[in-house]
Design an enzyme around this catalytic site. Structure first.
Site, PDB file in Angstrom:
ATOM      1  N   LYS A  66     -13.885   2.497  15.588  1.00  0.00           N
ATOM      2  CA  LYS A  66     -12.517   1.371  15.148  1.00  0.00           C
ATOM      3  C   LYS A  66     -11.681   1.865  16.863  1.00  0.00           C
ATOM      4  O   LYS A  66     -11.552   0.167  16.934  1.00  0.00           O
ATOM      5  CB  LYS A  66     -11.778   2.169  14.388  1.00  0.00           C
ATOM      6  CG  LYS A  66     -10.673   1.429  14.168  1.00  0.00           C
ATOM      7  CD  LYS A  66     -10.109   1.720  12.986  1.00  0.00           C
ATOM      8  CE  LYS A  66     -10.641   1.355  11.539  1.00  0.00           C
ATOM      9  NZ  LYS A  66     -10.379   2.009  10.110  1.00  0.00           N
ATOM     10  N   LYS A 102     -10.820  -2.371  18.187  1.00  0.00           N
ATOM     11  CA  LYS A 102      -9.827  -2.466  19.155  1.00  0.00           C
ATOM     12  C   LYS A 102      -9.621  -2.958  20.355  1.00  0.00           C
ATOM     13  O   LYS A 102      -8.302  -3.351  20.856  1.00  0.00           O
ATOM     14  CB  LYS A 102      -9.018  -1.602  18.069  1.00  0.00           C
ATOM     15  CG  LYS A 102      -8.779  -1.969  16.098  1.00  0.00           C
ATOM     16  CD  LYS A 102      -7.907  -1.897  15.824  1.00  0.00           C
ATOM     17  CE  LYS A 102      -7.996  -1.548  14.601  1.00  0.00           C
ATOM     18  NZ  LYS A 102      -7.169  -2.806  13.147  1.00  0.00           N
ATOM     19  N   LYS A 119       7.726 -17.647  -9.993  1.00  0.00           N
ATOM     20  CA  LYS A 119       6.707 -16.338 -11.156  1.00  0.00           C
ATOM     21  C   LYS A 119       5.600 -17.229 -11.324  1.00  0.00           C
ATOM     22  O   LYS A 119       6.138 -17.870 -12.949  1.00  0.00           O
ATOM     23  CB  LYS A 119       7.806 -15.872 -11.706  1.00  0.00           C
ATOM     24  CG  LYS A 119       7.888 -14.608 -12.875  1.00  0.00           C
ATOM     25  CD  LYS A 119       8.764 -13.806 -12.964  1.00  0.00           C
ATOM     26  CE  LYS A 119       7.599 -12.641 -14.174  1.00  0.00           C
ATOM     27  NZ  LYS A 119       8.240 -11.908 -14.698  1.00  0.00           N
ATOM     28  N   ASN A 173       1.253  -1.426  -0.179  1.00  0.00           N
ATOM     29  CA  ASN A 173      -0.281  -0.038   0.195  1.00  0.00           C
ATOM     30  C   ASN A 173       1.256   1.363  -0.209  1.00  0.00           C
ATOM     31  O   ASN A 173       2.015   1.378   0.046  1.00  0.00           O
ATOM     32  CB  ASN A 173      -0.833   0.477   1.032  1.00  0.00           C
ATOM     33  CG  ASN A 173      -0.449  -0.273   2.306  1.00  0.00           C
ATOM     34  OD1 ASN A 173       0.627   0.731   2.843  1.00  0.00           O
ATOM     35  ND2 ASN A 173       0.225  -1.063   3.454  1.00  0.00           N
ATOM     36  N   ASP A 217      -4.560  -6.168   4.923  1.00  0.00           N
ATOM     37  CA  ASP A 217      -5.810  -7.203   6.310  1.00  0.00           C
ATOM     38  C   ASP A 217      -5.213  -8.221   5.285  1.00  0.00           C
ATOM     39  O   ASP A 217      -6.109  -9.407   6.025  1.00  0.00           O
ATOM     40  CB  ASP A 217      -7.002  -6.156   5.957  1.00  0.00           C
ATOM     41  CG  ASP A 217      -6.704  -5.049   6.185  1.00  0.00           C
ATOM     42  OD1 ASP A 217      -6.742  -5.023   7.734  1.00  0.00           O
ATOM     43  OD2 ASP A 217      -7.793  -3.843   5.900  1.00  0.00           O
ATOM     44  N   PRO A 257      -3.628 -11.267  10.895  1.00  0.00           N
ATOM     45  CA  PRO A 257      -3.784 -11.231  11.441  1.00  0.00           C
ATOM     46  C   PRO A 257      -4.080  -9.192  12.577  1.00  0.00           C
ATOM     47  O   PRO A 257      -3.080  -9.231  11.908  1.00  0.00           O
ATOM     48  CB  PRO A 257      -2.374 -11.582  12.945  1.00  0.00           C
ATOM     49  CG  PRO A 257      -2.316 -12.328  12.280  1.00  0.00           C
ATOM     50  CD  PRO A 257      -2.012 -12.098  10.777  1.00  0.00           C
ATOM     51  N   ASP A 258      -5.035  -9.122  13.250  1.00  0.00           N
ATOM     52  CA  ASP A 258      -4.876  -7.560  13.499  1.00  0.00           C
ATOM     53  C   ASP A 258      -4.066  -7.407  14.893  1.00  0.00           C
ATOM     54  O   ASP A 258      -4.242  -7.677  16.187  1.00  0.00           O
ATOM     55  CB  ASP A 258      -6.266  -6.705  14.184  1.00  0.00           C
ATOM     56  CG  ASP A 258      -5.948  -6.063  13.620  1.00  0.00           C
ATOM     57  OD1 ASP A 258      -5.248  -5.066  14.736  1.00  0.00           O
ATOM     58  OD2 ASP A 258      -7.914  -5.570  14.011  1.00  0.00           O
ATOM     59  N   ILE A 259      -2.258  -6.826  14.300  1.00  0.00           N
ATOM     60  CA  ILE A 259      -1.525  -6.668  15.726  1.00  0.00           C
ATOM     61  C   ILE A 259      -2.034  -6.241  16.566  1.00  0.00           C
ATOM     62  O   ILE A 259      -2.304  -6.432  17.695  1.00  0.00           O
ATOM     63  CB  ILE A 259      -0.445  -6.998  14.726  1.00  0.00           C
ATOM     64  CG1 ILE A 259       0.014  -7.103  13.572  1.00  0.00           C
ATOM     65  CG2 ILE A 259       0.775  -6.893  15.954  1.00  0.00           C
ATOM     66  CD1 ILE A 259       1.099  -6.433  12.855  1.00  0.00           C
ATOM     67  N   PHE A 314      -3.854   3.511  14.963  1.00  0.00           N
ATOM     68  CA  PHE A 314      -4.036   4.716  14.045  1.00  0.00           C
ATOM     69  C   PHE A 314      -4.829   4.789  13.038  1.00  0.00           C
ATOM     70  O   PHE A 314      -4.940   3.591  12.991  1.00  0.00           O
ATOM     71  CB  PHE A 314      -2.560   4.864  12.957  1.00  0.00           C
ATOM     72  CG  PHE A 314      -1.532   6.009  14.264  1.00  0.00           C
ATOM     73  CD1 PHE A 314      -1.021   5.762  14.849  1.00  0.00           C
ATOM     74  CD2 PHE A 314      -1.790   7.363  12.768  1.00  0.00           C
ATOM     75  CE1 PHE A 314      -0.291   7.477  15.643  1.00  0.00           C
ATOM     76  CE2 PHE A 314      -0.816   8.419  13.444  1.00  0.00           C
ATOM     77  CZ  PHE A 314      -0.118   8.253  15.137  1.00  0.00           C
TER      78      PHE A 314
HETATM   79  O1  C5P Z   1      -8.500  -1.901  10.591  1.00  0.00           O
HETATM   80  P1  C5P Z   1      -7.346  -0.965  10.496  1.00  0.00           P
HETATM   81  O2  C5P Z   1      -6.353  -1.245   9.280  1.00  0.00           O
HETATM   82  O3  C5P Z   1      -8.275   0.627   9.887  1.00  0.00           O
HETATM   83  O4  C5P Z   1      -6.853  -0.290  11.702  1.00  0.00           O
HETATM   84  C1  C5P Z   1      -5.576   0.498  12.251  1.00  0.00           C
HETATM   85  C2  C5P Z   1      -5.031   1.066  13.237  1.00  0.00           C
HETATM   86  O5  C5P Z   1      -4.690  -0.822  13.240  1.00  0.00           O
HETATM   87  C3  C5P Z   1      -3.689   0.739  12.758  1.00  0.00           C
HETATM   88  O6  C5P Z   1      -3.380   1.283  13.978  1.00  0.00           O
HETATM   89  C4  C5P Z   1      -2.421  -1.089  12.719  1.00  0.00           C
HETATM   90  O7  C5P Z   1      -1.685  -0.557  12.602  1.00  0.00           O
HETATM   91  C5  C5P Z   1      -3.453  -1.538  13.183  1.00  0.00           C
HETATM   92  N1  C5P Z   1      -3.690  -2.769  12.537  1.00  0.00           N
HETATM   93  C6  C5P Z   1      -2.907  -3.452  12.939  1.00  0.00           C
HETATM   94  N2  C5P Z   1      -2.789  -4.879  12.034  1.00  0.00           N
HETATM   95  C7  C5P Z   1      -3.662  -5.148  11.077  1.00  0.00           C
HETATM   96  C8  C5P Z   1      -4.329  -4.057  10.860  1.00  0.00           C
HETATM   97  C9  C5P Z   1      -4.770  -3.021  11.596  1.00  0.00           C
HETATM   98  O8  C5P Z   1      -1.881  -3.711  14.183  1.00  0.00           O
HETATM   99  N3  C5P Z   1      -3.624  -6.689  10.411  1.00  0.00           N
END
Ligand code: C5P
Length: 403
Positions: free
Chosen positions: A338, A342, A288, A209, A278, A306-308, A324
């Site tokens: 959000k 979170k 390739k 991105n 995501d 995973p959502d860290i 953020f």
């Molecule tokens: O859900 P979104 O991507 O908009 O959320 C943004 C926040 O979540 C940011 O702080 C980003 O660093 C964190 N994030 C994360 N792991 C992910 C997606 C987002 O830590 N897989």
């Protein structure tokens, strides 16, 4: 300009690293500082006072007996204006003089007569640095409250390799900027993710991105300048590591997750700035992927990364978590939603696609007590403001230096 209004005395002593001080002086002046150059006689053998006067825009002082000062007391008058005295390069001999309180030239007399802090930037041959007398003097200077920056290790002008070379000009500039920042995060361990992630499709292609990493790196710099111990986990970006920051590079969201989970138990504040992908493809092609030639297109299936941030925030004993959110519309609604989803105490919202890669940004703080807009500013200045806001809110869990 980060050094606007700051007045520095920059003292040069005899060493080949004097050539680096021309560049340092330019940077300091560009940063808004007033720079009064002082030189020892030995320093004038390496770079001329004419050069230093032209760069600093002020007369240079070398001799104690310089009659240009109306009261003939340059050692008093020149230090009274100063916010800090920086000795760069600091020679072996000059450090010995400082450690023993000797004052047999203008610069050493000025240091003894000062009522402001003193930074020294040593530069010398490796044997001179390692000499027990030098090491004793360095220990004594630190005990006297003098900040010693460096030295670096590497190849030296004499052809030898080892400890003793002066830190790079950019590092000296950064250390001087850091000196002026209040140590509001002293003793705190801060973990920051920054930049994009790169999710491979095959050995040469992938999905990423437009995050530049600038905001995360600026926060890492501001946190380090505030005295924190900073661990920066960066996706693929073309940015220099901020001075004093420990950096670990990763490519994928999963790698970022793994590093973060490893470091989190030793973290007081976690700031998730990275734009983490995501999804990733569930099967990365070993080779390739080829065009078929018959017009058929490759198809990919994705699995969720995973959502860290959410994972860290869910831990039994999480660090203070800051998220953020980059939203392209309706930030007011999505930001608070959000933050709750979170489960973080503070979420910083920005109109992401509008700020990705830019040098400035405008954000809004979302927290349970309400919403606070933070005006548009250069990302470096904004980072300082945000670190101050985070420091106000995070529990003071740091080391013994915290009051
Ligand atoms: O859900 P979104 O991507 O908009 O959320 C943004 C926040 O979540 C940011 O702080 C980003 O660093 C964190 N994030 C994360 N792991 C992910 C997606 C987002 O830590 N897989």
């Amino acid at each position: 300009m980060e050094l606007a209004g700051k007045h520095l005395v920059l003292g040069l002593t005899g060493g080949i690293a004097c050539y680096k001080i021309a560049e340092l002086t330019r940077r300091l002046i560009k940063g808004g500082a007033t720079v009064q150059i002082m030189m020892t006689e030995a320093a004038t053998q390496f770079i001329t006072p004419v050069t230093m006067q032209a760069l600093s825009g002020r007369p240079v002082y070398v001799s104690q007996w310089d009659s240009r000062m109306p009261n003939n007391m340059p050692h008093i008058d020149l230090s009274r204006e100063a916010d800090v005295i920086v000795i760069a390069p600091a020679s072996t001999d000059f450090m010995a003089k400082l450690a023993h309180g000797m004052c047999d030239n203008l610069l050493s007399t000025l240091c003894i007569a000062r009522d402001c802090p003193l930074l020294v930037v040593p530069a010398m041959n490796r044997q001179m640095w390692q000499n027990p007398a030098t090491q004793r003097n360095v220990t004594q200077l630190r005990a006297d409250g003098v900040e010693v920056l460096g030295p670096d290790s590497g190849s030296q002008a004499c052809g030898e390799v080892g400890d003793g070379r002066m830190i790079e000009t950019a590092a000296a500039f950064e250390a001087i900027c850091a000196f002026f920042q209040p140590k509001i995060l002293r003793g705190q361990r801060v973990l920051i993710t920054a930049g994009p992630t790169f999710e491979p499709l095959d050995p040469v292609r992938g999905i990423t991105n437009r995050s530049s990493g600038k905001m995360g790196f600026a926060l890492a710099r501001a946190a380090a300048q505030a005295g924190a111990d900073v661990h920066l986990v960066a996706g693929p970006v073309a940015l220099k590591t901020p001075w004093g920051v420990y950096r670990e590079d990763v490519q994928t969201a999963q790698q970022m997750h793994d590093v973060v989970m490893q470091v989190t138990p030793d973290t007081d504040i976690f700031i998730a700035v990275a734009a983490v992908a995501d999804w990733r493809v569930d099967h990365v092609s070993e080779h390739k992927i080829k065009k078929t030639g018959d017009g058929s297109l490759p198809t990919f299936s994705f699995i969720e990364n995973p959502d860290i941030l959410a994972t860290v925030a869910k831990l039994a004993n999480p660090p203070y978590c800051v998220g953020f959110a980059a939203e392209s519309w309706d930030l007011d609604v999505h930001g608070e939603e959000k933050r709750k989803r979170k489960n973080v105490p503070l979420l910083i919202g920005n109109l992401g696609p509008l700020t990705f890669g830019h040098d400035d940004n405008e954000v809004v703080l979302f927290e349970a007590s309400g919403v606070t807009p933070v005006p548009r500013a250069d990302k470096r200045d904004l980072a300082r403001t945000l670190i101050a806001e985070i420091a106000k809110r995070a529990p003071k869990t740091g080391g013994p230096l915290l009051s």
